[in-house]
Design an enzyme around this catalytic site. Structure first.
Site, PDB file in Angstrom:
ATOM      1  N   HIS A 123      33.083  34.988  68.748  1.00  9.05           N
ATOM      2  CA  HIS A 123      34.141  34.924  67.727  1.00  9.05           C
ATOM      3  C   HIS A 123      35.387  35.667  68.206  1.00  9.05           C
ATOM      4  O   HIS A 123      35.560  36.853  67.874  1.00  9.05           O
ATOM      5  CB  HIS A 123      33.640  35.546  66.419  1.00  9.05           C
ATOM      6  CG  HIS A 123      32.611  34.721  65.733  1.00  9.05           C
ATOM      7  ND1 HIS A 123      32.917  33.767  64.796  1.00  9.05           N
ATOM      8  CD2 HIS A 123      31.261  34.683  65.879  1.00  9.05           C
ATOM      9  CE1 HIS A 123      31.809  33.184  64.374  1.00  9.05           C
ATOM     10  NE2 HIS A 123      30.792  33.721  65.031  1.00  9.05           N
TER      11      HIS A 123
ATOM     12  N   GLU B  44      38.348  35.457  67.169  1.00  9.12           N
ATOM     13  CA  GLU B  44      39.240  35.820  66.056  1.00  9.12           C
ATOM     14  C   GLU B  44      39.025  37.256  65.589  1.00  9.12           C
ATOM     15  O   GLU B  44      39.927  37.887  65.051  1.00  9.12           O
ATOM     16  CB  GLU B  44      39.072  34.828  64.891  1.00  9.12           C
ATOM     17  CG  GLU B  44      37.781  34.925  64.076  1.00  9.12           C
ATOM     18  CD  GLU B  44      36.578  34.197  64.683  1.00  9.12           C
ATOM     19  OE1 GLU B  44      36.614  33.897  65.894  1.00  9.12           O
ATOM     20  OE2 GLU B  44      35.600  33.943  63.954  1.00  9.12           O
TER      21      GLU B  44
ATOM     22  N   CYS C   1      31.952  29.103  67.872  1.00  8.62           N
ATOM     23  CA  CYS C   1      30.547  29.245  67.490  1.00  8.62           C
ATOM     24  C   CYS C   1      29.945  27.888  67.111  1.00  8.62           C
ATOM     25  O   CYS C   1      29.721  27.067  67.987  1.00  8.62           O
ATOM     26  CB  CYS C   1      30.388  30.317  66.418  1.00  8.62           C
ATOM     27  SG  CYS C   1      28.779  31.113  66.536  1.00  8.62           S
TER      28      CYS C   1
END
Ligand code: GLN
Length: 546
Positions: free
Chosen positions: A510, A512, A384
């Site tokens: 994102h 993750e 990001c």
């Protein structure tokens, strides 16, 4: 007949006892026994969601597929259960009041005085039961944020009291998580705080069925008997929860303590088969006994707070286990990085991840780090804001656009290689208005991203207002930074890569947030692999030099 049974998890004595992990662990065990389970969290604060909160206040903000900005505990639920959560899985007092006040303005209460009981509690109740309507879940676990006895928690505890009566004893199970402190001077575990905390619940009309006791030392039979006697629970419902080496140990510890069996028997549900946890055990083995070790730098500005990058740290644990490698994450404060010290601060690292973030603080340090990484061929992963900074660094130092910047901190007189998204230009309200949730991305064949995912169509979760400015794309691609993935509807660049570099990937989304124990995220897995290869290369070169 109701479709679902309900488990409520409350907390007492202190905060931070790990209600989220206990809830996720219980859910894991019930899931492994063949039940379909989900978890939701009710937070007593007045923010409508944690999206507007500073990470120092509340840790990371977790984003779901449907674009809800939620509490980080939902991340644990997804990582443990390998399921997707949604807006319905996280509710705050702010949201409850917002709905009730909107109803009142519409005249839906027909002239009645609007009160905490029944209007607020009814809205809490409606939302507590909402997931049952999907018809998908045998068991719905609801975690109540905060600590029993807090003023803010009262309407939630009251709603649980009402639900227990309305739904019946066999449909609702209440678990209370408490602390049994150890007094080293007296060399004794103390049960009094637990007794008091249960008393607070009882005064509110709620009798817990199960007590999960956080403790640094084992509870002996005598102590369990005493807790059971004073707190009105069965002795087998006093569950010991010792400090764990990793959070992933907790489901196995709860299995040993039979938390799942006791819960099922309270809910009058069959125990079914023994839970199949072979893959989970195998994962823990790989986490605890890896053959390799690498060191990855995490450059961010919220590094003082462990919880600010929770999902990134967990994704590294998943990806490390997949690669049979321990990933040691070294946090580096982006504000402390300067052209003079950057090489020293990043010295010895096998790869660097530049973290997401907002605002101008620390961004020049991130850019310095990326310059060092890019020019020294060190594996890089930007997420990001980390990706946006990689774009700015490349524009400034390769395209020679010295004033390249992001519209987040500069105005239109500069080369804004990162610009405000078209549909963000009219937005003035801060909460819930970013580009949020899952969006499609088409990957370009032959790129590192394509190789990592092994397919060309992916979906990833977003949380940002700014984007790569396509006006500059041709210049970037000519000079060696390419777009590796784009959104098929809007053409937004979602991934940049430098093909000449050993591993340089920046993603606008994102990744993750989608890494779980069962499905480690492919980009994290391949990034860790690239760092391992780089570490090997370095040690080979060192040997040659000797
Ligand atoms: N601040 C940047 C944006 O809004 C990046 C956001 C992030 O890193 N999540 O676009």
């Amino acid at each position: 007949m109701r479709k679902s049974k309900f488990v409520f998890v409350t907390g007492g004595v202190t905060s931070s006892l790990g209600k989220g992990i206990i809830s996720a662990s219980l859910a894991k065990l019930l899931q492994a026994r063949g039940y379909s389970v989900t978890i939701q969290k009710f937070d007593p604060y007045i923010n409508v969601d944690p999206g507007t909160m500073n990470p120092y206040e509340h840790g990371e903000c977790y984003v779901t597929d449907d674009g809800a900005e939620t509490d980080l505990d939902l991340g644990h639920y997804e990582r443990f259960l390998n399921i997707s959560t949604s807006q319905a899985n996280n509710v705050t007092t702010g949201r409850i009041y917002q709905t009730v006040i909107e109803n009142e303005r519409r005249g839906e209460y027909l002239g009645k005085t609007v009160q905490v009981i029944p209007h607020i509690t009814n809205e809490i109740k409606r939302r507590m039961l909402l997931l049952e309507e999907t018809g998908k879940y045998d068991i719905i676990i609801t975690e109540l944020g905060g600590t029993v006895g807090d003023i803010e928690s009262l309407p939630y505890v009251e709603t649980v009291r009402q639900l227990r009566w309305e739904l019946g004893q066999d449909t609702v199970c209440i678990i209370h998580l408490t602390l049994i402190p150890y007094l080293s001077a007296a060399k004794e575990l103390k049960t009094k705080p637990t007794q008091h905390s249960v008393k607070v619940l009882q005064e509110l009309g709620v009798q817990p069925d199960i007590l999960v006791c956080r403790t640094e030392h084992k509870l002996n039979t005598e102590l369990r008997k005493k807790i059971a006697l004073f707190c009105n629970v069965n002795q087998n419902a006093v569950i010991e929860s010792l400090d764990a080496e990793t959070i992933y140990d907790v489901p196995l510890m709860m299995l040993k303590e039979k938390l799942d069996k006791v819960t099922l028997s309270k809910l009058k549900l069959p125990v079914k088969s023994e839970p199949s946890l072979e893959n989970w055990k195998d994962f823990i083995l790989r986490v605890k006994h890896p053959s390799n070790e690498i060191h990855i730098g995490l450059v961010g500005k919220y590094v003082e707070l462990q919880d600010a990058y929770k999902s990134i740290n967990e994704a590294f644990i998943h990806a490390g286990a997949e690669n049979d490698c321990k990933v040691v994450v070294k946090t580096i404060h982006s504000e402390a990085l300067t052209p003079e010290n950057v090489s020293g601060k990043l010295d010895g690292l096998d790869g660097v991840l530049v973290a997401p973030g907002f605002g101008s603080r620390g961004i020049e340090g991130k850019i310095e780090a990326i310059k060092h990484i890019r020019t020294n061929d060190i594996p890089f992963f930007g997420i990001c804001l980390g990706m946006q900074m990689a774009v700015i660094e490349f524009a400034r130092n390769v395209l020679k656009l010295k004033d390249a910047h992001t519209a987040e901190v500069e105005n239109g007189n500069k080369n804004l290689v990162i610009d405000l998204m078209e549909d963000q230009k009219e937005v003035s309200i801060k909460g819930g208005t970013m580009r949020l949730g899952a969006y499609s991305c088409d990957l370009k064949k032959g790129t590192r991203s394509y190789q990592s995912y092994g397919k060309s169509k992916i979906k990833e979760r977003h949380r940002h207002r700014f984007e790569f400015n396509n006006k500059y794309l041709a210049d970037f691609e000519k000079s060696g930074m390419i777009s590796a993935g784009r959104n098929p509807e809007t053409n937004l660049v979602e991934i940049v890569e430098i093909p000449k570099h050993r591993w340089f990937v920046g993603v606008q989304f994102h990744p993750e947030l989608k890494s779980t124990v069962e499905s480690p995220h492919p980009l994290f897995v391949k990034f860790v692999k690239a760092c391992m290869d780089y570490a090997d290369d370095k040690s080979r070169n060192l040997k040659k030099m000797r």
